[in-house]
Design an enzyme around this catalytic site. Structure first.
Site, PDB file in Angstrom:
ATOM      1  N   GLU A  94       0.852  -1.170   0.009  1.00  0.00           N
ATOM      2  CA  GLU A  94       0.081   0.096   0.068  1.00  0.00           C
ATOM      3  C   GLU A  94       0.973   1.384  -0.055  1.00  0.00           C
ATOM      4  O   GLU A  94       1.984   1.260   0.631  1.00  0.00           O
ATOM      5  CB  GLU A  94      -0.971   0.050   1.238  1.00  0.00           C
ATOM      6  CG  GLU A  94      -2.086  -1.204   1.082  1.00  0.00           C
ATOM      7  CD  GLU A  94      -2.861  -1.445   2.250  1.00  0.00           C
ATOM      8  OE1 GLU A  94      -3.947  -1.243   2.045  1.00  0.00           O
ATOM      9  OE2 GLU A  94      -2.232  -1.536   3.270  1.00  0.00           O
ATOM     10  N   CYS A 107       3.207   8.320   1.830  1.00  0.00           N
ATOM     11  CA  CYS A 107       3.774   7.119   2.542  1.00  0.00           C
ATOM     12  C   CYS A 107       3.957   5.853   1.797  1.00  0.00           C
ATOM     13  O   CYS A 107       3.067   5.426   1.063  1.00  0.00           O
ATOM     14  CB  CYS A 107       2.843   7.011   3.768  1.00  0.00           C
ATOM     15  SG  CYS A 107       3.030   5.623   4.814  1.00  0.00           S
ATOM     16  N   CYS A 114       6.275  -8.058   6.814  1.00  0.00           N
ATOM     17  CA  CYS A 114       7.712  -7.246   7.480  1.00  0.00           C
ATOM     18  C   CYS A 114       8.138  -8.556   8.172  1.00  0.00           C
ATOM     19  O   CYS A 114       7.237  -9.046   8.867  1.00  0.00           O
ATOM     20  CB  CYS A 114       7.151  -5.911   8.449  1.00  0.00           C
ATOM     21  SG  CYS A 114       8.471  -5.404   9.175  1.00  0.00           S
ATOM     22  N   CYS A 118       6.336  -6.527  15.187  1.00  0.00           N
ATOM     23  CA  CYS A 118       5.772  -5.686  16.080  1.00  0.00           C
ATOM     24  C   CYS A 118       4.240  -5.939  16.517  1.00  0.00           C
ATOM     25  O   CYS A 118       3.442  -6.420  15.772  1.00  0.00           O
ATOM     26  CB  CYS A 118       5.753  -4.164  15.902  1.00  0.00           C
ATOM     27  SG  CYS A 118       7.502  -3.722  15.439  1.00  0.00           S
ATOM     28  N   CYS A 121       1.282  -3.726  15.121  1.00  0.00           N
ATOM     29  CA  CYS A 121       1.288  -3.559  13.711  1.00  0.00           C
ATOM     30  C   CYS A 121       0.613  -4.486  12.863  1.00  0.00           C
ATOM     31  O   CYS A 121       1.061  -5.710  12.959  1.00  0.00           O
ATOM     32  CB  CYS A 121       2.679  -3.273  13.309  1.00  0.00           C
ATOM     33  SG  CYS A 121       2.915  -2.983  11.591  1.00  0.00           S
ATOM     34  N   CYS A 345      -1.895   4.797  10.060  1.00  0.00           N
ATOM     35  CA  CYS A 345      -0.553   3.979  10.245  1.00  0.00           C
ATOM     36  C   CYS A 345      -0.903   2.530  10.902  1.00  0.00           C
ATOM     37  O   CYS A 345      -1.848   2.531  11.805  1.00  0.00           O
ATOM     38  CB  CYS A 345       0.297   4.792  11.559  1.00  0.00           C
ATOM     39  SG  CYS A 345       0.863   6.567  11.082  1.00  0.00           S
TER      40      CYS A 345
HETATM   41  N1  SAH Z   1       9.085  -0.378   9.660  1.00  0.00           N
HETATM   42  C1  SAH Z   1       8.947   0.730   9.825  1.00  0.00           C
HETATM   43  C2  SAH Z   1       8.304   1.997   9.135  1.00  0.00           C
HETATM   44  C3  SAH Z   1       6.846   1.522   8.955  1.00  0.00           C
HETATM   45  S1  SAH Z   1       5.841   1.448  10.366  1.00  0.00           S
HETATM   46  C4  SAH Z   1       9.135   1.235  11.630  1.00  0.00           C
HETATM   47  O1  SAH Z   1       8.540   0.331  12.186  1.00  0.00           O
HETATM   48  O2  SAH Z   1       9.392   2.611  11.848  1.00  0.00           O
HETATM   49  C5  SAH Z   1       5.442   3.238  10.354  1.00  0.00           C
HETATM   50  C6  SAH Z   1       5.057   3.756  11.911  1.00  0.00           C
HETATM   51  O3  SAH Z   1       3.768   3.185  12.160  1.00  0.00           O
HETATM   52  C7  SAH Z   1       5.885   3.387  12.888  1.00  0.00           C
HETATM   53  O4  SAH Z   1       6.297   3.984  13.927  1.00  0.00           O
HETATM   54  C8  SAH Z   1       4.799   2.142  13.483  1.00  0.00           C
HETATM   55  O5  SAH Z   1       5.232   1.845  14.747  1.00  0.00           O
HETATM   56  C9  SAH Z   1       3.815   2.900  13.322  1.00  0.00           C
HETATM   57  N2  SAH Z   1       2.426   1.785  13.503  1.00  0.00           N
HETATM   58  C10 SAH Z   1       2.497   0.795  13.254  1.00  0.00           C
HETATM   59  N3  SAH Z   1       1.311  -0.315  13.480  1.00  0.00           N
HETATM   60  C11 SAH Z   1       0.423   1.000  13.972  1.00  0.00           C
HETATM   61  C12 SAH Z   1      -0.691   0.989  14.438  1.00  0.00           C
HETATM   62  N4  SAH Z   1      -1.526  -0.334  14.669  1.00  0.00           N
HETATM   63  N5  SAH Z   1      -1.342   1.962  14.867  1.00  0.00           N
HETATM   64  C13 SAH Z   1      -0.527   3.145  15.082  1.00  0.00           C
HETATM   65  N6  SAH Z   1       0.847   3.199  14.556  1.00  0.00           N
HETATM   66  C14 SAH Z   1       1.359   2.212  14.072  1.00  0.00           C
HETATM   67 FE1  SF4 Z   2       7.653  -3.852  10.673  1.00  0.00          FE
HETATM   68 FE2  SF4 Z   2       5.256  -3.073  11.414  1.00  0.00          FE
HETATM   69 FE3  SF4 Z   2       7.296  -3.402  13.140  1.00  0.00          FE
HETATM   70 FE4  SF4 Z   2       7.348  -1.162  11.173  1.00  0.00          FE
HETATM   71  S1  SF4 Z   2       5.963  -1.596  13.077  1.00  0.00           S
HETATM   72  S2  SF4 Z   2       9.097  -2.825  11.776  1.00  0.00           S
HETATM   73  S3  SF4 Z   2       6.445  -2.392   9.577  1.00  0.00           S
HETATM   74  S4  SF4 Z   2       6.274  -4.795  12.018  1.00  0.00           S
END
Ligand code: SAH
Ligand code: SF4
Length: 387
Positions: A94, A107, A114, A118, A121, A345
Site C-alpha cells: 500500500e 507514505c 515485514c 511488532c 502492527c 498508520c
Molecule cells: N518499519 C518501520 C516503518 C513502517 S511503520 C518502522 O517500524 O518504523 C510506520 C510507523 O507506524 C511506525 O512508527 C509504526 O510503529 C507505526 N505503527 C505500526 N502499527 C501501528 C498501529 N496499529 N497504530 C499506529 N501506529 C502504528
Molecule cells: Fe515492521 Fe510494522 Fe514493526 Fe514497522 S511497525 S518494523 S512495519 S512490524
C-alpha cells in the site's frame, strides 16, 4: 524463453549512465532519459521526442519503465488517497497520499510484509514475504506524483508531493540495498528534487544500518521507540532483543553528525494500559534528556482485530504528552488520517503470502504485562488472541 526487459525504474542516475554506456550510448543521454521518466512522468520511449529515433528503438528492445498495477485506489473524505499495488505472487503493498494545507506527503512501502513482527502492527502480524526492488519502491512515488499532478492540473515544473516518508509496509533498513538508490532518485534534481529534510526513513531500530545510512544517504530519521525500557520494548518491537535501547540511542547520536535535521523523531504508538502512563513518560524523559535532541510524535494506536490491544484515550495521550512537554521535549500528537479507507498508520495490511510463519509465532508470543489500568477500569493484560 524470452529475456525479461530491464526495468529502468531500478536505476538511479549513475546506474542509468552505466546502463547507457553498456548499450553503446553516450552517458549524457542518461540525464535526458532520467528526466523524461522521473521529472516528466513519461514511460513510453516513443514520447521522448528529443532522443534519436534509433535510441528509442534500441531501448524499446531491451528495457521498459515498469509501472505497478493498482488493485484498488480509494480516496477518503479527508482527501487521503490509498493505492493497493499488486507486486505479484499474491502479494500487494500500500501507498498513501496525505494532503495537508502546506504540504502533501506520500507514505511508501519498502517490503511485502515485514519480518520484525511488532505486536501492534498489522503488517507485522502478516509476516514477511519479500523485499521490494528499487523499481517497485520508486514506482510508488512515480505513479502517485504524476497521477496527482494531472489530477491537480499542475505543470511539469510543479510538484504534487512535497514530502516522502518510508512509513508504509515493511522495515526499510532491512531492505537497504534496494532502498538507497530509491532515496537517491527522490533527492535527485533531475528526479523529484526533494530535500533531505523532506525524505524520512522510519525504522524499528536496525542499528548497523542506521550507521550505513548516515554514510551513504543521510535523510531525516524517525525511530519507532514505543517503550521506555528494554523489558517492554523487547515485547512490542522484537528487534530490540538484538539492538537494545541504549545501542539504538547511541546510533541516533552518531546519525546526528550527518543528519539534515538537528533532531531525531521518536515515534511512540499509544497503547492503552501498556505504555501510556505518566510514569512511563517520565522514564522516557530520563532516557533522552541531556543525551539526544528528539521530537516525540505520539501516534494513537489504530486497532485491528488480531492485535488484542486498545487505543489509549485522548485524555491519556494528552497527559502523557504534557509530561514530555513540561520536560522541554517537543511533542506532537499525530492526527489520524484516512480512517474510512483503512489508510491510517499500522492499518496497512496489503495482502502477503507469509513465508516466515509469523501468524503462528505471534499467537505464541509472551503476553505483555500491563503497565497500569486505564482510568478506573479493571486491569487489562492484553493477551494474544486465541485462534
Ligand atoms: N518499519 C518501520 C516503518 C513502517 S511503520 C518502522 O517500524 O518504523 C510506520 C510507523 O507506524 C511506525 O512508527 C509504526 O510503529 C507505526 N505503527 C505500526 N502499527 C501501528 C498501529 N496499529 N497504530 C499506529 N501506529 C502504528
Ligand atoms: Fe515492521 Fe510494522 Fe514493526 Fe514497522 S511497525 S518494523 S512495519 S512490524
Amino acid at each position: 524463453m524470452t529475456t525479461p526487459l530491464d526495468n529502468l525504474l531500478d536505476l538511479d542516475q549513475s546506474a542509468l549512465k552505466a546502463y547507457c554506456e553498456r548499450v553503446g550510448e553516450k552517458s549524457f543521454r542518461a540525464t535526458q532519459l532520467f528526466r523524461w521518466i522521473h521529472h516528466r512522468g513519461v514511460g513510453n520511449f516513443d514520447e521522448m521526442t528529443d532522443l534519436a529515433r534509433s535510441l528509442r528503438a534500441k531501448l524499446a528492445g531491451v528495457a521498459e519503465v515498469r509501472p505497478l498495477a493498482a488493485i484498488t485506489d480509494k480516496t477518503s473524505a479527508d482527501g487521503t488517497r490509498k493505492w493497493l499495488f499488486d507486486v505479484g505472487q499474491g502479494n500487494a503493498v500500500e501507498t498513501v497520499y496525505i494532503p495537508e494545507d502546506d504540504r502533501a506527503t506520500l507514505c511508501i512501502s519498502s517490503q511485502a510484509g515485514c519480518a520484525v513482527g511488532c505486536r501492534f502492527c498489522s503488517t507485522g502480524h502478516q509476516g514477511f514475504s519479500r523485499n521490494l526492488s528499487t523499481g517497485e519502491i520508486i514506482a510508488q512515488l512515480w505513479q502517485a506524483e504524476h497521477t496527482m499532478r494531472a489530477k491537480l492540473g499542475l505543470g511539469p515544473n510543479e510538484r504534487a508531493i512535497s514530502n516522502v516518508v518510508m512509513m508504509g509496509m515493511g522495515e526499510p533498513l532491512q531492505n537497504y540495498s534496494q532502498l538507497v538508490p530509491a532515496l537517491r532518485m527522490m533527492l535527485d534534481d533531475h528526479g523529484y528534487g526533494l530535500s533531505r529534510r523532506r525524505v524520512t526513513v522510519s525504522t524499528s531500530g536496525v542499528v548497523p544500518m542506521i550507521d550505513r545510512l548516515r554514510e551513504d544517504c543521510p535523510v531525516a530519521l524517525a525511530v519507532s521507540l514505543h517503550a521506555p525500557d528494554d523489558a517492554l520494548r523487547d515485547q512490542l518491537v522484537p528487534i530490540n532483543r538484538k539492538y537494545p535501547i541504549d545501542e539504538l540511542l547511541s546510533a541516533c547520536e552518531r546519525y546526528l553528525d550527518a543528519a539534515p535535521r538537528d533532531f531525531i523523531t521518536m515515534e511512540y504508538c499509544m497503547l492503552d494500559g501498556v505504555n501510556d502512563t505518566p510514569a512511563q513518560a517520565r522514564q522516557l524523559v530520563g532516557l533522552v534528556k541531556d543525551r539526544l535532541p528528539v521530537k516525540f510524535n505520539l501516534i494513537p494506536f489504530n486497532p485491528f482485530p488480531e492485535s488484542g490491544l486498545k487505543r489509549s484515550s485522548n485524555a491519556r495521550v494528552q497527559a502523557f504528552g504534557e509530561v514530555l512537554l513540561e520536560a522541554g521535549l517537543v511533542t506532537t500528537i499525530r492526527k489520524t488520517r484516512g480512517d474510512d479507507i483503512d489508510a491510517a498508520c499500522g492499518q496497512l495490511a496489503g495482502e502477503v503470502q507469509d513465508r516466515t510463519d509469523a501468524q503462528r509465532r505471534m499467537t505464541r508470543a509472551i503476553p505483555i504485562v500491563a503497565a497500569a489500568p486505564s482510568a478506573a477500569s479493571k486491569p487489562t493484560v492484553p493477551q494474544p488472541p486465541k485462534q
